[in-house]
Motif scaffolding. Structure first.
Motif, short mmCIF file in Angstrom:
data_model
loop_
_atom_site.label_atom_id
_atom_site.label_comp_id
_atom_site.label_asym_id
_atom_site.label_seq_id
_atom_site.Cartn_x
_atom_site.Cartn_y
_atom_site.Cartn_z
N ALA A 16 0.82 -1.21 0.00
CA ALA A 16 0.00 0.00 0.00
C ALA A 16 0.86 1.26 0.00
O ALA A 16 0.37 2.36 -0.34
CB ALA A 16 -0.93 0.01 1.21
N GLY A 17 2.13 1.12 0.35
CA GLY A 17 3.03 2.27 0.36
C GLY A 17 3.25 2.86 -1.02
O GLY A 17 3.75 3.99 -1.14
N ILE A 18 2.87 2.13 -2.07
CA ILE A 18 3.03 2.64 -3.43
C ILE A 18 2.19 3.91 -3.63
O ILE A 18 2.45 4.70 -4.54
CB ILE A 18 2.64 1.57 -4.47
CG1 ILE A 18 3.11 1.97 -5.88
CG2 ILE A 18 1.14 1.32 -4.46
CD1 ILE A 18 4.58 2.14 -6.02
N ILE A 19 1.20 4.09 -2.77
CA ILE A 19 0.38 5.31 -2.85
C ILE A 19 1.23 6.56 -2.76
O ILE A 19 0.95 7.58 -3.40
CB ILE A 19 -0.68 5.30 -1.72
CG1 ILE A 19 -1.71 4.19 -1.97
CG2 ILE A 19 -1.35 6.66 -1.57
CD1 ILE A 19 -2.70 4.01 -0.84
N PHE A 20 2.33 6.50 -2.00
CA PHE A 20 3.15 7.69 -1.76
C PHE A 20 4.30 7.84 -2.75
O PHE A 20 4.99 8.87 -2.74
CB PHE A 20 3.69 7.67 -0.33
CG PHE A 20 2.61 7.63 0.71
CD1 PHE A 20 1.90 8.78 1.03
CD2 PHE A 20 2.26 6.44 1.34
CE1 PHE A 20 0.89 8.75 1.97
CE2 PHE A 20 1.25 6.40 2.29
CZ PHE A 20 0.55 7.56 2.60
N ALA A 21 4.52 6.83 -3.58
CA ALA A 21 5.59 6.94 -4.59
C ALA A 21 5.35 8.11 -5.55
O ALA A 21 6.27 8.90 -5.81
CB ALA A 21 5.73 5.62 -5.35
N GLY A 81 7.83 11.43 -6.01
CA GLY A 81 8.28 11.80 -7.35
C GLY A 81 7.79 13.18 -7.75
O GLY A 81 8.54 13.97 -8.35
N GLY A 82 6.56 13.49 -7.42
CA GLY A 82 6.00 14.79 -7.76
C GLY A 82 6.73 15.94 -7.10
O GLY A 82 6.94 17.00 -7.71
N LEU A 83 7.12 15.77 -5.84
CA LEU A 83 7.85 16.83 -5.14
C LEU A 83 9.21 17.08 -5.79
O LEU A 83 9.65 18.23 -5.92
CB LEU A 83 8.03 16.44 -3.67
CG LEU A 83 6.74 16.41 -2.84
CD1 LEU A 83 7.03 15.89 -1.43
CD2 LEU A 83 6.11 17.80 -2.76
N LEU A 84 9.86 16.00 -6.22
CA LEU A 84 11.14 16.15 -6.93
C LEU A 84 10.95 16.90 -8.25
O LEU A 84 11.76 17.74 -8.63
CB LEU A 84 11.77 14.78 -7.19
CG LEU A 84 12.30 14.03 -5.98
CD1 LEU A 84 12.75 12.63 -6.37
CD2 LEU A 84 13.48 14.80 -5.37
N VAL A 85 9.85 16.58 -8.94
CA VAL A 85 9.57 17.23 -10.23
C VAL A 85 9.37 18.73 -10.04
O VAL A 85 9.93 19.55 -10.78
CB VAL A 85 8.33 16.60 -10.89
CG1 VAL A 85 7.84 17.44 -12.06
CG2 VAL A 85 8.64 15.19 -11.37
N ILE A 119 10.94 11.01 -13.88
CA ILE A 119 10.53 10.83 -12.48
C ILE A 119 9.01 10.77 -12.38
O ILE A 119 8.44 9.91 -11.69
CB ILE A 119 11.09 11.96 -11.60
CG1 ILE A 119 12.61 11.84 -11.48
CG2 ILE A 119 10.45 11.94 -10.21
CD1 ILE A 119 13.27 13.01 -10.80
N ASN A 120 8.32 11.68 -13.09
CA ASN A 120 6.86 11.71 -13.06
C ASN A 120 6.27 10.40 -13.58
O ASN A 120 5.37 9.81 -12.97
CB ASN A 120 6.34 12.88 -13.89
CG ASN A 120 5.45 13.81 -13.09
OD1 ASN A 120 5.24 14.95 -13.46
ND2 ASN A 120 4.91 13.35 -11.97
N ILE A 121 6.80 9.93 -14.71
CA ILE A 121 6.28 8.71 -15.31
C ILE A 121 6.68 7.49 -14.48
O ILE A 121 5.86 6.62 -14.19
CB ILE A 121 6.80 8.55 -16.76
CG1 ILE A 121 6.29 9.71 -17.62
CG2 ILE A 121 6.35 7.22 -17.35
CD1 ILE A 121 6.95 9.78 -18.99
N GLY A 122 7.96 7.43 -14.10
CA GLY A 122 8.45 6.28 -13.37
C GLY A 122 7.82 6.10 -12.01
O GLY A 122 7.65 4.97 -11.54
N SER A 123 7.44 7.19 -11.36
CA SER A 123 6.84 7.08 -10.02
C SER A 123 5.33 6.79 -10.07
O SER A 123 4.71 6.65 -9.03
CB SER A 123 7.09 8.37 -9.23
OG SER A 123 6.47 9.47 -9.86
#
Length: 622
Positions: free
Chosen positions: A92-97, A101-105, A149-153
């Motif tokens: 369920a932690g994938i919810i935060f991936a 990634g978005g914050l890095l973008v 990053i956006n796509i991969g996350s």
């Protein structure tokens, strides 16, 4: 055009168009010799093709690296886009991936290159028409990192827009370094953009057509040949590393069934084309609705994108929980391949996929992400085509519409409806199938989808972003013979004469029920014209919802008066010299009485009908 000025950030970041005479005098030695050598220019196109091809390969590897890092916590570039991702190691932690990634973008885009935000192609078009083809070199690196990053996350965007922007940015940077002429710089931008499409889809002809339909400002041998060289080279480089395979595997035995289609089947294709055009409008409107809502609700860009990507994370996790696959995350090629393999045929599930993909795509980009619209358009088109075929076979079984064929046709139609590249969409699917028999259904669906969207609005998913800035892009390319024609031939919108005391509510009542284009308004003080509200400015005001504001408060007096029999060439020169974007056509050049005014012509009208390079109309280019 609108009297409103662009935001300060845009105005400050806009590069100054270099003076060709200064450049000509300043270049000497080997650079000056190279600029005059046509063979060297073709060699540059070849070099751009090599870099674009390698860039497409490396970008795919970078996306795979980011996907494996965000989903499984290990570094690897191995990933099959046509197969669904395995379950994430985080549960369920994938919810935060996507949130991480978005914050890095957001940090990358805000810190290094704001133009890397969004879907890429509009920024290339903006650079061509409004910044003389000047694209900063750093865009290549920032766009690659941010989009991967956006796509991969887990962000639901495509990889084609970033590749196009990166190829175009490299072409522009190379031309700037060599101090090439402006037409050469624009040619290399088109070569880089077309090469990016060709390399990522393994479709060289589509790459050429994409450059012609959306990027080139001039179609001639001197611009087409470099594009052809670059797209062919990029495709060859891509095949060396990725193999000579289409982006999607469409069963040949299924496509061959289109050899002997019935009249009923073509009737079904006609309806499909019209409906896909409507879905294309929904696709575009959803993106910009989401963008407006996020900017309205959240002022902090980090919070805005984090919340948006949290919604995406929840969606993809719930999809996996209830269906066994993430389906709508990333570029979505695995789901498209499922449609083309005939695996997805349940109408209810296809409808869910359609709506969720539009939603998560809109949220990913609308909240501040970086990525393309091409892959999501292909996804939506394939799913809708399959949905249409499944429902058609249920209610009209005698038509016998194949789900796979309808999915392929829907992909072409969505590209035409959303991006405006109708020919590119049709030829791209043809190149993927390598079967000539599907070409007629492709033409039918793609052209009708494009026509349906054009019937409602001339704006595409690319140009709407620019129009919202007040930057207008011509719809077609024409010969310069238009410069010699009278200005009155370019009158587009009707003219409405109203007193300054009238309100917007009065105008809405007056226009209600009229089936005509939005008019320009000539604001009067007694019998004398004092200001103008252009048609597109009036449309914006209606959307803003200030019905009690008077026309006298809204009109612009930044206009020039010209005789109605003036040639377009003279009008353009007058607008540039006066730094104006509105012209009043009068009988004798006098404006003592409103009856002297015959019509209003704006820069937007000229761009739409004469397709002049934007740089020709820039006041600062005088």
């Amino acid at each position: 055009m609108s009297s409103q000025k662009p935001p300060v950030s845009e105005a400050v970041s806009a590069p100054v168009c270099p003076d060709p005479l200064v450049i000509e005098r300043g270049v000497c030695g080997w650079r000056g010799w190279l600029r005059t050598n046509p063979f060297f220019y073709l060699a540059l196109a070849f070099f751009v093709g090599i870099v674009a091809g390698l860039g497409a390969v490396l970008f795919r590897r970078l996306i795979s690296l980011m996907h494996n890092a965000f989903f499984f916590g290990h570094l690897s570039t191995k990933f099959d886009y046509l197969r669904h991702s395995a379950a994430s190691a985080w549960g369920a932690g994938i919810i935060f991936a996507p949130v991480v990634g978005g914050l890095l973008v957001v940090w990358l885009v805000k810190t290094f290159a704001p133009e890397a935000k969004g879907h890429g192609v509009p920024e290339v078009m903006d650079a061509i028409y409004y910044h003389c083809g000047i694209i900063r070199p750093i865009v290549v690196l920032v766009k690659a990192l941010a989009s991967s990053i956006n796509i991969g996350s887990g962000g639901s965007v495509g990889r084609e827009g970033p590749i196009i922007q990166m190829g175009a940015a490299f072409g522009s940077s190379l031309a700037q370094w060599l101090r090439l002429k402006e037409w050469q710089r624009l040619g290399l931008i088109a070569a880089g953009a077309g090469a990016g499409i060709a390399a990522t889809f393994n479709t060289p002809i589509s790459g050429i057509l994409f450059a012609v339909e959306l990027i080139l400002v001039e179609v001639s041998a001197r611009t087409l040949v470099p594009v052809m060289i670059a797209t062919g080279t990029a495709t060859f480089v891509s095949r060396l590393f990725l193999g000579d395979f289409p982006s999607f595997i469409i069963p040949a035995q299924v496509i061959s069934q289109t050899t002997h289609e019935t009249v009923g089947a073509y009737g079904a294709y006609i309806i499909l084309g019209v409906l896909v055009g409507g879905v294309g409008l929904l696709f575009t409107n959803s993106l910009y609705w989401a963008e407006d809502r996020f900017e309205q609700w959240f002022t902090n860009p980090y919070l805005r994108h984090a919340l948006g990507m949290l919604g995406v994370g929840v969606t993809i996790y719930l999809m996996y929980l209830f269906s066994g696959h993430y389906y709508v995350e990333g570029v979505g090629y695995a789901t498209v391949q499922d449609v083309l393999d005939g695996v997805l045929t349940n109408p209810g599930f296809l409808l869910i996929l359609l709506l969720l993909k539009i939603a998560v795509f809109s949220v990913t980009l609308g909240s501040g992400g970086s990525g393309g619209v091409f892959s999501p358009a292909l996804f939506v088109g394939a799913v809708f085509g399959a949905l249409y075929a499944a429902l058609s076979n249920h209610f009209l079984p005698n038509v016998g519409l194949n789900v796979v064929v309808a999915g392929a046709l829907g992909m072409a139609g969505m590209v035409g409806a959303s991006t405006g590249a109708a020919v590119t969409g049709a030829v791209m699917i043809f190149e993927m199938t390598n079967d000539y028999h599907i070409i007629i259904p492709l033409i039918v669906v793609s052209s009708l989808a494009f026509g349906m969207r054009r019937l409602v609005t001339r704006e595409t998913i690319y140009t709407r972003k620019l129009i919202r800035r007040g930057h207008y892009i011509p719809e077609a390319l024409h010969s310069s013979l238009y410069l010699m024609r009278p200005v009155e031939q370019f009158i587009e919108s009707p003219l409405l004469r109203l007193k300054g005391g009238c309100t917007l509510a009065d105008v809405q009542k007056l226009l209600r029920g009229r089936r005509q284009e939005t008019p320009h308004i000539l604001v009067l003080d007694g019998v004398k014209p004092v200001s103008v509200i252009t048609a597109h400015r009036l449309r914006d005001l209606f959307l803003q919802g200030q019905p009690e504001v008077t026309l006298a408060e809204l009109g612009s007096n930044d206009w020039v008066s010209v005789p109605a029999d003036s040639q377009l060439y003279d009008l353009v020169a007058r607008l540039r010299s006066c730094h104006c974007e509105i012209a009043l056509l009068s009988r004798r050049g006098l404006l003592e009485h409103h009856e002297e005014v015959l019509a209003v012509v704006t820069v937007e009208d000229i761009l739409n009908y004469a397709s002049l390079p934007r740089s020709l109309l820039r006041p600062d280019a005088v």
